[in-house]
Design an enzyme around this catalytic site. Structure first.
Site: not given
Ligand code: PLP
Length: 381
Positions: A46, A144, A173, A229, A273, A320, A322
């Site tokens: 997943k 869950r 689970h 699993r 920044y 930042c 990028d």
């Protein structure tokens, strides 16, 4: 214009994730031998195989004869089928009413824990004169999704009346399999075993009973039942440090970039920044073309480290979108173009996803899944 274009191409091709399918195969064999050969193996792929690329990873798993693949959603299952994957695919989170036709179209096996979904699947299958294999999800204490364990036998008894469904599996689970104290995991196993026994009394005995994630595969043989699993350990990462001594794994993904710019700055010079880092001495600062848009978490600002020439260099200032800056003052001979390892090994040094997670209070799973789409994946092995 020309100069800025060539700079752009440097940025977009320099940050890449190398996925070592040989290491993936090694980890598969390591995990496979922890359970008897009669126990089936579902490889959890997943979330784009935890960021490694669902299709290449699933192809490798097919080649290695994993029995099942596990995805989170219908969409992920469809992606695998469109990518040519033939093995049974279990949709671990279940499906929605509007997705039942696609379950049939793409021959997926949904986890089921709500009666209205069971009914919708059965009606759709009936129209096509088919049967859909399903696995029932039971909540034994994860809190869950899933049918509350005490209500599971009655739920299964109702589901079996849908003639176009085949109850092929029952699953739960574990919430604490990776913890030193196994008492709650053992309580969950007891609840799961009791549910299976109750179902047997009703003459319902599905071939696949499963609850074991990676940690339980290693730590709790009683959790193996008839199918295991694992996810994270396939990718070479340990859900808890104590598992390191029990099974050797190889890190599958390494994440690399290059120094794109390098400059000498005086003491007292602010970096990035917000000026959250100010040099204490004349410094050599390298700019690396990776940022939070690539999945390099902004919380790594002033906390992370990278490898350059086999040495650790600290992230300085804010990460930042990028760019990330690192202090290479102590790395002699650092140059523009030098390889920067964000995660992985270089000249005997290693940064693991677990270590990165530790810097920012998260887990290796999140570090791996976050490696962004614009980071090109390069497959070897
Ligand atoms: C339902 C289910 N099964 C198995 C796994 C695999 O767990 P792990 O990656 O810890 O092995 C997960 C992962 O979160 C899961 O949600």
């Amino acid at each position: 214009m020309e100069a800025s274009l060539s700079f752009m191409s440097l940025c977009s091709h320099t940050t890449k994730a190398e996925v070592d399918l040989g290491a993936l195969a090694y980890n598969y064999h390591q995990l496979r031998q922890l359970a008897p050969p009669s126990v089936k193996f579902l490889a959890v792929v997943k979330a784009d195989a935890y960021g490694h690329g669902a299709i290449p990873v699933s192809k490798k798993m097919e080649e290695l004869s994993a029995d099942f693949l596990g995805v989170a959603s219908l969409k992920e299952g469809v992606e695998l089928r469109n990518g040519g994957i033939k093995k049974p695919i279990l949709v671990l989170s279940g499906v929605y009413q509007e997705e039942v036709e696609e379950v049939l179209d793409y021959q997926l096996t949904p986890m089921v824990y709500r009666l209205e979904i069971a009914e919708a699947l059965s009606v759709a299958a009936n129209k096509r004169g088919k049967k859909i294999p399903i696995h029932i999800k039971v909540d034994t204490g994860m809190g869950r999704i899933g049918v509350f364990f005490e209500e599971a036998p009655a739920f299964v008894n109702r589901v079996r009346r849908f003639e176009n469904l085949e109850i092929e599996g029952i699953a739960s689970h574990l919430s604490t399999a990776d913890e030193g104290n196994s008492s709650f995991a053992e309580e969950q196993l007891k609840r799961f075993s009791r549910t299976i026994e109750e179902m047997k009394k009703l003459d319902i005995d599905p071939p696949f009973c499963h609850i074991a994630n990676s940690a339980a595969l290693v730590n709790l043989p009683a959790a193996h039942f008839t199918l295991v699993r694992p996810g994270i350990m396939l990718y070479g990462s340990y859900p808890s440090p104590s598992l390191k001594d029990k099974v050797s794994l190889r890190q599958v993904m390494s994440w690399e970039s290059r120094i794109a710019d390098l400059k000498k700055v005086p003491a007292g010079y602010p970096i990035s920044y917000g000026r959250t880092f100010v040099t204490q001495r004349p410094s050599l600062i390298a700019a690396i073309p990776v940022g939070y848009a690539d999945g390099y978490n902004r919380l790594l600002s002033n906390r992370g480290e990278v490898l350059i020439k086999g040495k650790r260099a600290p992230v300085v200032g804010r990460v930042c979108m990028d760019w990330t800056m690192v202090d290479v003052t102590a790395i002699s001979g650092a140059e523009v173009g030098d390889e920067v390892v964000l995660m992985g090994s270089q000249l005997g040094q290693e940064i693991t996803p677990e270590e990165m997670g530790g810097w920012i209070g998260t887990i290796s799973y999140e570090i791996l899944c976050a490696v962004g789409k614009r980071v090109q994946r390069i497959y070897k092995g």
